[in-house]
Design a protein around this motif. Structure first.
Motif: not given
Ligand code: PMT
Length: 416
Positions: A266-267, A313-316, A345-347, A412-413
């Motif tokens: 569902n991402l 998720v962060a690796r995508l 991670l971003n945060m 970071i994209a």
């Protein structure tokens, strides 16, 4: 903000050597600190040091005529917004559980209307002793908040639950809520946000599972706050007994494997991902189809690692803005920064967990870290906290997008 007035009661345990640092950190967060020591605390830390860091003469004697003339013990008990006892020994817990008042500190605890918080510290066998546990329960029933203790190496050379929480962790747990920003309507307008919440259950057999104490309250509060900020919210939830916030799309999962699948299926279109679920790190190597029968002997369980959903998720390559949580029982900052880095991670939102902390409760205190900033949110209702977190996440997300449009080589994209 009004200054928080804290009586720091120090009882006689080795962890008392950490209290000058605790006083400094409380003061740095704007508290006024009056130290009250028991007689045996003086064996571990000197009143001179504590007077120097607190800026106030230390009180220790109920019968000190000069000190009583300046501020009597009843006046002192009324002055305090909070009585914090750190370290709290088995002895002081016992005296307070029995309602005794043989010295200044116990007298203050009986005479105050302020909340009393204790950070126990003692040998792990002492902590597990039924007498100590009975006293803990008695005190908790009367509204005393017990912080920790942490598990780890002890001064006696042994290891187990009994270490006093680190000063930073105590400060994060006791400082009054600050006025926090609330999510502005529109700060997540039109964004699609996915939030994971609650525990996972990892089957051992057809009737038993491994799980944890997550109630889902933090994740559900975030879902409602993101919706209020204008987001389309997908809530991927472990088994909890909470009502789905209106307007939020909920997907139910049970295990970490199901969570992984539900998230990745569902991402598409998700711009912000927040992992507040307490995901099991291990599952049984093979779950039995029926109920495992009890045998005469012991049994052991082979565990294997679950997939790390947040890190995946962060690796995508086309990843959403990714926010993780860190649930720790000690060294909050160090471990949270480690996860921020390692999981890319971003945060990260870091909270202490343990009895009365993080899990299950209606309130939470968190420290949030990102690459070039950090912010603390002292203990507050999860709804209010979620609102402030959504505001902070929305603003960091916007800044990251802005930074991307300013540079050819984005650090970071993230998805817009
Ligand atoms: O639900 P409540 O009772 O309100 O309690 C809230 C909470 C304490 C559960 C919440 O605030 C919290 O801290 N959630 C994260 C709990 C956790 O699993 O922390 P962790 O430090 O073990 O994991 C770090 C991060 O990795 C988390 O974002 C977690 O969702 C994620 N993770 C962990 C393991 C795994 N296999 N996959 C993951 O995605």
């Amino acid at each position: 903000m009004q200054t928080q007035k804290i009586i720091l009661g120090i009882s006689g345990g080795i962890a008392a050597y950490k209290t000058p640092e605790l006083v400094r950190r409380l003061k740095r967060r704007g508290a006024e600190v009056q130290v009250v020591m028991t007689r045996s605390a003086g064996e571990f830390v000197t009143p001179t040091t504590l007077q120097a860091v607190s800026g106030k003469p230390v009180r220790s004697n109920l019968w000190d005529a000069d000190a009583e003339a300046a501020m009597g013990h009843i006046e002192l008990a009324r002055w305090a917004d909070l009585v914090l006892i750190a370290p709290a020994t088995a002895e002081i817990m016992s005296r307070l559980a029995a309602g005794g008042a043989p010295d200044l500190l116990t007298t203050l605890c009986l005479a105050t209307e302020a909340p009393v918080v204790m950070a126990p510290a003692m040998n792990h066998v002492m902590w597990s002793n039924p007498a100590v546990q009975e006293n803990r329960q008695k005190l908790e029933r009367r509204g005393v908040r017990i912080l920790g203790p942490a598990v780890g190496d002890q001064a006696c050379g042994e290891s187990g639950p009994g270490r006093m929480l680190e000063p930073d962790d105590i400060v994060a747990a006791v400082m009054k809520p600050i006025a926090v920003a609330t999510a502005k309507p529109g700060s997540m307008d039109g964004k699609t946000v996915m939030i994971t919440a609650g525990p996972t259950r990892e089957a051992i057999d057809s009737v038993r599972y491994l799980s944890n104490r997550s109630s889902g309250k933090m994740g559900y509060a975030l879902a409602a706050a993101a919706r209020d900020a204008g987001a389309n919210v997908i809530l991927v939830s472990g088994p909890v007994s909470l009502t789905t916030p209106d307007g939020v799309t909920r997907i139910d999962i049970e295990s970490a494997k199901e969570l992984f699948a539900a998230v990745h299926d569902n991402l598409e279109g998700v711009q912000i991902f927040i992992g507040a679920a307490a995901v099991a790190d291990y599952h049984a190597a093979s779950a039995s189809a029926g109920k495992i029968k009890k045998t005469a002997g012991e049994m052991s369980l082979d565990l294997v690692k679950t997939p790390d959903i947040l890190a995946s998720v962060a690796r995508l390559s086309d990843r959403p803005f990714t926010v993780g949580f860190a649930a720790e029982t000690e060294n909050l900052r160090e471990y949270a920064l480690g996860k921020l880095e390692k999981k890319n991670l971003n945060m990260i939102v870091a909270n202490l967990v343990g009895p009365g902390l993080g899990f299950e409760t209606d309130r939470n205190a968190v420290d949030v870290y990102w690459r070039d900033g950090e912010m603390s949110f002292p203990l507050t209702d999860k709804e209010e906290l979620a609102s402030a977190l959504v505001e902070l996440i929305a603003s960091n997300y916007e800044q990251t997008l802005h930074a991307e449009t300013q540079t050819e080589l984005p650090v970071i994209a993230v998805r817009d």
